[in-house]
Design a protein around this motif. Structure first.
Motif, PDB file in Angstrom:
ATOM      1  N   LEU A 147       0.840  -1.293   0.064  1.00  0.00           N
ATOM      2  CA  LEU A 147       0.040  -0.159   0.069  1.00  0.00           C
ATOM      3  C   LEU A 147       0.660   1.028   0.112  1.00  0.00           C
ATOM      4  O   LEU A 147       0.502   2.132  -0.647  1.00  0.00           O
ATOM      5  CB  LEU A 147      -0.939  -0.022   0.979  1.00  0.00           C
ATOM      6  CG  LEU A 147      -2.093  -0.915   1.231  1.00  0.00           C
ATOM      7  CD1 LEU A 147      -3.027  -1.197   2.456  1.00  0.00           C
ATOM      8  CD2 LEU A 147      -3.112  -0.353  -0.095  1.00  0.00           C
ATOM      9  N   ARG A 150       2.062   1.787  -3.341  1.00  0.00           N
ATOM     10  CA  ARG A 150       1.075   2.148  -4.251  1.00  0.00           C
ATOM     11  C   ARG A 150       0.672   3.494  -3.991  1.00  0.00           C
ATOM     12  O   ARG A 150       0.498   4.475  -4.965  1.00  0.00           O
ATOM     13  CB  ARG A 150      -0.139   1.453  -3.974  1.00  0.00           C
ATOM     14  CG  ARG A 150      -0.973   1.147  -5.243  1.00  0.00           C
ATOM     15  CD  ARG A 150      -2.422   0.360  -5.000  1.00  0.00           C
ATOM     16  NE  ARG A 150      -3.207   1.202  -4.095  1.00  0.00           N
ATOM     17  CZ  ARG A 150      -4.157   0.799  -3.772  1.00  0.00           C
ATOM     18  NH1 ARG A 150      -4.790  -0.215  -4.052  1.00  0.00           N
ATOM     19  NH2 ARG A 150      -4.994   1.709  -2.944  1.00  0.00           N
ATOM     20  N   GLU A 151       1.031   4.060  -2.616  1.00  0.00           N
ATOM     21  CA  GLU A 151       0.746   5.636  -2.518  1.00  0.00           C
ATOM     22  C   GLU A 151       1.696   6.327  -3.111  1.00  0.00           C
ATOM     23  O   GLU A 151       1.432   7.513  -3.327  1.00  0.00           O
ATOM     24  CB  GLU A 151       0.625   5.638  -1.027  1.00  0.00           C
ATOM     25  CG  GLU A 151      -0.165   6.429  -0.406  1.00  0.00           C
ATOM     26  CD  GLU A 151      -1.431   7.141  -0.983  1.00  0.00           C
ATOM     27  OE1 GLU A 151      -2.063   6.019  -1.338  1.00  0.00           O
ATOM     28  OE2 GLU A 151      -1.934   8.223  -0.821  1.00  0.00           O
ATOM     29  N   ARG A 153       3.139   5.915  -5.894  1.00  0.00           N
ATOM     30  CA  ARG A 153       3.330   5.524  -7.260  1.00  0.00           C
ATOM     31  C   ARG A 153       3.555   6.467  -8.169  1.00  0.00           C
ATOM     32  O   ARG A 153       4.285   6.565  -9.026  1.00  0.00           O
ATOM     33  CB  ARG A 153       2.055   4.640  -7.953  1.00  0.00           C
ATOM     34  CG  ARG A 153       0.857   5.622  -7.670  1.00  0.00           C
ATOM     35  CD  ARG A 153      -0.450   4.626  -8.164  1.00  0.00           C
ATOM     36  NE  ARG A 153      -1.652   5.490  -8.098  1.00  0.00           N
ATOM     37  CZ  ARG A 153      -2.236   5.993  -6.852  1.00  0.00           C
ATOM     38  NH1 ARG A 153      -1.768   5.416  -5.738  1.00  0.00           N
ATOM     39  NH2 ARG A 153      -3.410   6.800  -6.910  1.00  0.00           N
ATOM     40  N   LEU A 154       3.132   7.786  -7.810  1.00  0.00           N
ATOM     41  CA  LEU A 154       3.358   8.833  -8.928  1.00  0.00           C
ATOM     42  C   LEU A 154       4.741   9.529  -9.065  1.00  0.00           C
ATOM     43  O   LEU A 154       5.429   9.506  -9.943  1.00  0.00           O
ATOM     44  CB  LEU A 154       2.178  10.171  -8.688  1.00  0.00           C
ATOM     45  CG  LEU A 154       0.719   9.691  -8.954  1.00  0.00           C
ATOM     46  CD1 LEU A 154      -0.028  10.997  -8.572  1.00  0.00           C
ATOM     47  CD2 LEU A 154       0.520   9.199 -10.362  1.00  0.00           C
ATOM     48  N   ARG A 230      -4.333  10.332 -11.526  1.00  0.00           N
ATOM     49  CA  ARG A 230      -4.905  11.183 -10.448  1.00  0.00           C
ATOM     50  C   ARG A 230      -6.433  11.612 -10.721  1.00  0.00           C
ATOM     51  O   ARG A 230      -6.777  12.221 -11.606  1.00  0.00           O
ATOM     52  CB  ARG A 230      -4.031  12.405 -10.501  1.00  0.00           C
ATOM     53  CG  ARG A 230      -4.309  13.334  -9.115  1.00  0.00           C
ATOM     54  CD  ARG A 230      -3.310  14.621  -9.416  1.00  0.00           C
ATOM     55  NE  ARG A 230      -1.869  14.319  -8.709  1.00  0.00           N
ATOM     56  CZ  ARG A 230      -1.620  14.072  -7.652  1.00  0.00           C
ATOM     57  NH1 ARG A 230      -2.494  14.194  -6.483  1.00  0.00           N
ATOM     58  NH2 ARG A 230      -0.302  13.873  -6.944  1.00  0.00           N
ATOM     59  N   PRO A 231      -7.326  11.005  -9.668  1.00  0.00           N
ATOM     60  CA  PRO A 231      -8.601  10.975 -10.269  1.00  0.00           C
ATOM     61  C   PRO A 231      -9.079  12.494  -9.779  1.00  0.00           C
ATOM     62  O   PRO A 231      -8.369  13.282  -9.185  1.00  0.00           O
ATOM     63  CB  PRO A 231      -9.325  10.297  -9.002  1.00  0.00           C
ATOM     64  CG  PRO A 231      -8.192   9.882  -7.839  1.00  0.00           C
ATOM     65  CD  PRO A 231      -6.915  10.179  -8.565  1.00  0.00           C
ATOM     66  N   ARG A 232     -10.219  12.957 -10.869  1.00  0.00           N
ATOM     67  CA  ARG A 232     -10.687  14.144 -10.417  1.00  0.00           C
ATOM     68  C   ARG A 232     -11.617  14.654  -9.320  1.00  0.00           C
ATOM     69  O   ARG A 232     -12.151  13.541  -8.957  1.00  0.00           O
ATOM     70  CB  ARG A 232     -11.371  14.652 -11.883  1.00  0.00           C
ATOM     71  CG  ARG A 232     -10.513  14.888 -12.928  1.00  0.00           C
ATOM     72  CD  ARG A 232     -11.202  14.864 -14.420  1.00  0.00           C
ATOM     73  NE  ARG A 232     -11.369  13.252 -14.577  1.00  0.00           N
ATOM     74  CZ  ARG A 232     -10.379  12.409 -15.054  1.00  0.00           C
ATOM     75  NH1 ARG A 232      -9.250  12.727 -15.315  1.00  0.00           N
ATOM     76  NH2 ARG A 232     -10.943  11.138 -15.160  1.00  0.00           N
TER      77      ARG A 232
END
Lengths: 232, 364
Positions: A147, A150-151, A153-154, A230-232
């Motif tokens: 996790l 994953r956090e 990842r950017l 990146r979700p909106r």
């Protein structure tokens, strides 16, 4: 000025003609550097995460060493990989010097500290309590590590870009351990060096253009992924 | 001792950091479904204790028992950790949607997609966040983020929830709204909880029992009324502030004014409650006016109570005066007023206060 103009004109013609040899060189570059980057992700993300999460005396020294390794001169890597793979060197029996495999190894050695260093920074940049929060959600240790990665990842994608960009454009190690053998270990960078030294600027410019386009395409792709994630 | 064991029992718990002891708690327990508030100033060891109780920080000594079973092995710690949830001061959300955040604990437990979907939506509903499911967690306000964090914790249906200053970073209105919701949800779900806070009003609203912590030790434990009205020492007194925390029975309630019976008096206060209900309410000492003549007809205050002065304690710029109205009450007066009114122990006075000055803290 004519030299450049003519060079460009000929380069475009060469590209338009889809020269077989140029295509092979491009494909090999992509294969070698892509594989090396993948290997560096496996080693770099694993070691970087472990390093970021571990607490031991001398940790700062190790992190500094990794950060220094991010700027490892390719010729130095080339030299040592050559020595290791030399006929009577420690791994001489493998008989892989002057093969694409040797180039992959050298490039992976160059890219791993880059990925590792960026991983350490990305993981350490996460809020310190996040680790505890994840454990408090009932995660096992492997789940917690997953996790966290994953956090991060950017910023880790930036590590992929930096690693790939570093190896696709390096020439020193590739020429030393690959030998620039025509049709076997010749890649875009080594071919550019050779053509330039022979005075074939048009071919060299064509190869450089392909290299630039390739770098741009890969980074564009990764940037798209990074932005879409990146979700909106 | 044939009662069912408490959900949580702590014995002789000590924690040291860098060789310096920071926590020393001989005994602490939490019954099933009980809400305990842990109040203390910053740096008193609240967070350290919370992390230790969650087994996220190893203690140097002592033991933690859950329903009588010692949590003393990695396996026991992991099983215990799966029965609880923890919420920190920062929301610590994952950089994804609200839905995925609330689903995190369920995914960790490998629940099926269908189960996750219904559980997440149900929990978001509970926190009035259902409309936010597909929003990005990074675009939420502070209050919405903390709601999401709470929903993530409640989604796993924990048997105990540890809340470490969950609202400390929020502005007052948001904090009030969240405290109200949390109080309701804790009651509805019957989840045992420990709430660490430095806000006594928050503690009063949420918990049935309080523990005051200072320098890693619990200096006083008891019901809110006990702690507030009879502080064990100067530290507690100065930390909780001297509040009049009272318990009474509702006689009647109309148009949001409740009449509460206490010590033979009918006290009017603003709030909603059912007749017959037992309620806890508080009254700040500075909101009580003291006079020596009956102010009825002169004052607009709804509550006028005849009382006897018990004690006058000088506190610097003002005096604390303890009076007996059939129940104890504390008021503040300036030295000038004390002299003017000749307030000596035994003197009869009238205490008056408005119905709006009385805060209904909770319904039991």
């Amino acid at each position: 000025m004519d030299l450049i103009y003519e060079g460009f004109a000929k380069a475009v013609a060469l590209l338009a003609a889809l020269d077989r040899e140029v295509l092979d060189i491009t494909w090999l570059s992509l294969k070698v550097s892509g594989t090396a980057t993948l290997l560096s992700l496996v080693f770099g993300i694993t070691s970087g995460t472990a390093l970021a999460l571990a607490n031991f005396p001398g940790k700062r020294l190790v992190v500094s060493a990794v950060n220094t390794g991010m700027g490892l001169p390719p010729v130095v890597v080339g030299l040592f990989v050559t020595i290791f793979l030399w006929r009577n060197g420690p791994f001489g029996s493998l008989d892989i010097l002057y093969t694409p495999t040797a180039m992959i190894i050298a490039q992976a050695v160059i890219a791993t500290p880059i990925v590792c260093g960026i991983t350490v920074a990305s993981i350490q940049n996460l809020p310190p309590n996040l680790r505890l929060q994840i454990l408090a959600l009932g995660a096992t240790r492997p789940q917690m590590v997953w996790l966290l990665i994953r956090e991060a990842r950017l910023p880790l994608l930036a590590g992929v870009m930096a690693g790939f960009g570093g190896v696709i454009s390096e020439v020193g190690a590739s020429i030393m351990v690959g030998g620039n053998i025509k049709g076997y270990t010749r890649v875009l960078t080594t071919a550019t060096v050779m053509e330039t030294s022979k005075g074939n600027f048009d071919v060299a410019i064509a190869l450089s253009l392909i290299l630039l386009l390739l770098c741009f395409a890969i980074n564009y792709l990764l940037t798209r992924i990074q932005q879409r994630e990146r979700p909106r | 001792m044939n009662d069912a064991p408490n959900f949580l029992e702590v014995e002789q718990l000590t924690v040291a950091r860098g060789g310096v002891p920071v926590i020393d708690i001989p005994r602490l327990s939490l019954a099933e479904g009980e809400v305990l508030s842990l109040i203390g100033p910053n740096g008193s060891g609240k967070s350290t204790l919370m992390l230790t109780l969650a087994t996220l920080l190893p203690p140097t000594g002592g033991r933690i028992r859950c329903r009588g079973e010692a949590i003393d092995s990695d396996r026991a710690r992991f099983a215990y950790r799966r029965r609880l949830a923890m919420v920190f001061q920062e929301p610590l959300l994952f950089d994804t949607t609200v839905f995925e955040n609330v689903a995190a604990g369920l995914k960790i437990r490998r629940m099926t997609r269908g189960e996750i979907r219904s559980r997440v939506m149900e929990t978001l509903e509970l926190f009035s966040m259902a409309g936010f499911a597909e929003r990005s967690a990074s675009k939420l306000s502070g209050g919405e983020s903390q709601r999401t964090s709470l929903a993530r914790a409640f989604a796993i249906r924990p048997e105990m929830i540890l809340l470490d200053e969950p609202f400390a970073a929020l502005d007052a209105p948001t904090r009030l709204a969240l405290t109200t919701d949390l109080e309701r949800i804790l009651t509805e779900t019957g989840t045992a909880a420990i709430v660490a806070t430095h806000d006594q009003l928050e503690a009063l609203r949420l918990s049935t029992r309080m523990a005051v912590i200072n320098r890693g030790a619990i200096v006083q434990g008891g019901t809110p009324a006990e702690v507030m009205n009879r502080p064990a020492n100067e530290f507690v007194a100065s930390f909780v502030g001297m509040e009049n925390v009272l318990t009474g029975t509702v006689l009647a309630c109309s148009q949001s004014v409740a009449t509460v019976s206490l010590g033979g008096h009918a006290i009017e206060l603003v709030g909603q409650a059912e007749p017959g209900e037992s309620v806890i309410f508080c009254l700040r000492p500075e909101n009580i006016a003291i006079s020596t003549t009956d102010p009825a007809g002169v004052t607009s205050a709804r509550n006028v109570i005849r009382a006897v002065v018990r004690k006058v304690i000088p506190m610097g710029i003002y005096n604390k005066i303890e009076i007996d109205c059939g129940f104890p009450l504390v008021a503040y007066l300036t030295s000038q007023s004390i002299d003017h009114l000749h307030l000596d122990p035994g003197k009869t006075v009238y205490a008056s206060f408005k119905a709006t000055a009385v805060h209904l803290l909770r319904r039991d």
